[in-house]
Design an enzyme around this catalytic site. Structure first.
Site, short mmCIF file in Angstrom:
data_model
loop_
_atom_site.label_atom_id
_atom_site.label_comp_id
_atom_site.label_asym_id
_atom_site.label_seq_id
_atom_site.Cartn_x
_atom_site.Cartn_y
_atom_site.Cartn_z
N HIS A 130 -6.37 -7.56 0.56
CA HIS A 130 -6.16 -6.74 -0.05
C HIS A 130 -6.29 -5.97 -1.19
O HIS A 130 -5.39 -6.35 -1.83
CB HIS A 130 -5.68 -5.69 1.38
N HIS A 182 0.71 -1.06 -0.40
CA HIS A 182 0.19 0.28 0.23
C HIS A 182 0.62 1.38 -0.03
O HIS A 182 0.99 2.08 -0.65
CB HIS A 182 -1.15 0.33 1.36
#
Ligand code: ZLS
Ligand code: CA
Ligand code: ZN
Length: 377
Positions: free
Chosen positions: A179, A142
């Site tokens: 994710h 991320h």
């Protein structure tokens, strides 16, 4: 077997630093680096260290981190400490440091170690001194150029891919963390030199909120970002079928020179943050499948918040990469208490409902394959 089918075993490099296991994000924080020492001890208990080369990674230098990140962000991560942070509230907000990405003791050294591992892994693949390189501490997908996000500070995957791009015209990135791999996708959104493919939960405001099937890349990068948005409860059968169909077509179309595989273990059943229903064998089947392409392969960890299962999963996957079957009974070791009472290596999938209907999955698959047909190499 006929001679044409015989292949000597792959040369594997495995990166581990004993210091990462004592890093602490803070009370109640789901990210627990101790899972990395649990994984390493489990790998050792199965004697896998005798079948691969084990390295302590170098601590990546600030200039190496700045190959992707902005120099001011790297400098701030270097300087900030838990004691001094109250003086820098403006910068903390600017760089998205706070609850998800807290400032803790030895934060920068932690970043240097996990990023150093992925960079070293890529360099060994480039130098052709190994076929597969593993860094379970990496996979922090991320992190953005100028900010932290979702427990990730430095994007080691982007740094590893940039290194591989020095030797390979095209690099394929595959992400099976629950994710969306948004940081890696964003870094290469406008280029056709990296194809990113992420499988993830999408919808109900699940973090980070991006990764719609319609997000496909732009300009030179159009059709080189692939997203496979999924609902809760996907099981081994549906996940493996979808994964194999898409990844075969991707490799056949894109012809990558190297593959980076992010193996986030939060897609397993029973994860504290995840909502999928994969067994360890279902998760590891993805690794087995990607290995079969016999391309230089960089394997990282990622998420994974039920730490005994994370250690189990990445140990099984180390075995898969080594072509070594592991007996299900965990050999006695210093960490056996974490795996008691059953002391079994494999966990079954759970009993939660699969909200991915056949028609939903086939629509997603068709859209992805249709986009792939637009590419001509
Ligand atoms: O892919 O959902 C969010 C963002 C929020 C909700 C949580 N609060 C704290 C901030 C705002 C919208 N964040 C996710 C990040 C998930 C990162 C996954 C990383 C990876 O697996 C790769 C390594 C999230 N989910 C759960 C939490 N944050 C979370 C749960 C519990 C806590 C404790 C510590 C901190 C604050 C209380 C925290 C975060
Ligand atoms: Ca993913
Ligand atoms: Zn995750």
């Amino acid at each position: 077997p006929p001679i044409a089918e015989m292949r000597s075993k792959d040369r594997i490099s495995y990166f581990y630093d004993g210091d990462v296991g004592s890093v602490y994000f803070g009370p109640n924080h789901p990210m627990k680096p101790h899972r990395l020492s649990m994984t390493h001890h489990l790998v050792l208990s199965y004697d896998l260290h005798n079948k691969m080369e084990i390295y302590r990674p170098h601590k990546a230098y600030p200039v190496e981190l700045a190959q992707f990140h902005s120099a001011d962000y790297v400098e701030f991560l270097h300087r900030i400490t838990p004691d001094s942070q109250h003086l820098f509230s403006h910068e903390l907000a600017k760089y998205n440091l706070g609850e998800d990405c807290p400032v803790f003791e030895n934060l920068f050294e932690f970043c240097q170690i996990y990023a150093g591992g992925t960079i070293d892994a890529a360099r060994r693949l480039n130098n052709q001194v190994c076929d597969i390189a593993i860094n379970w501490a990496g996979g922090l997908h991320h992190a953005k150029k100028c900010e932290a996000s979702g427990f990730c500070y430095i994007n080691d995957l982007v740094l590893g891919i940039l290194e591989l791009l020095k030797h390979h015209p095209r690099v394929l990135y595959i992400d099976i963390d629950v994710h969306h791999g948004d940081g890696v996708e964003e870094a290469f959104y406008f280029t056709d030199r990296v194809m990113t493919v992420s499988f993830h939960k999408y919808g109900d405001m699940f973090f980070p909120g991006t990764g719609d099937v319609k997000e496909i890349g732009e300009r030179e990068g159009k059709f080189y970002a692939i997203n496979v948005p999924l609902k809760d409860g996907i099981d081994d059968t549906s996940f493996n079928r979808l994964f194999k169909t898409i990844i075969s077509k991707v490799v056949e179309t894109y012809l990558p020179g190297a593959i980076v595989l992010q193996c986030g273990a939060d897609s397993l059943a029973g994860d504290r943050l995840g909502c999928f229903n994969l067994s360890i064998d279902g998760h590891a089947e993805c690794v087995r499948f990607v290995k079969k392409f016999n391309l230089p392969l960089l394997v990282t960890g990622g998420g994974g918040y039920t730490k005994e299962n994370v250690a189990r999963c990445w140990t099984v996957e180390t075995g898969v990469l080594l072509d070594t079957e592991l007996p299900n009974e965990i050999p006695d070791n210093e960490y056996i208490k974490y795996f008691a009472p059953e002391c079994a290596l494999r966990i079954p999938s759970g009993h939660i409902e699969n909200l991915n209907s056949k028609s939903y999955l086939s629509t997603i698959k068709m859209q992805v394959l249709e986009n792939l047909r637009s590419i001509q190499h």
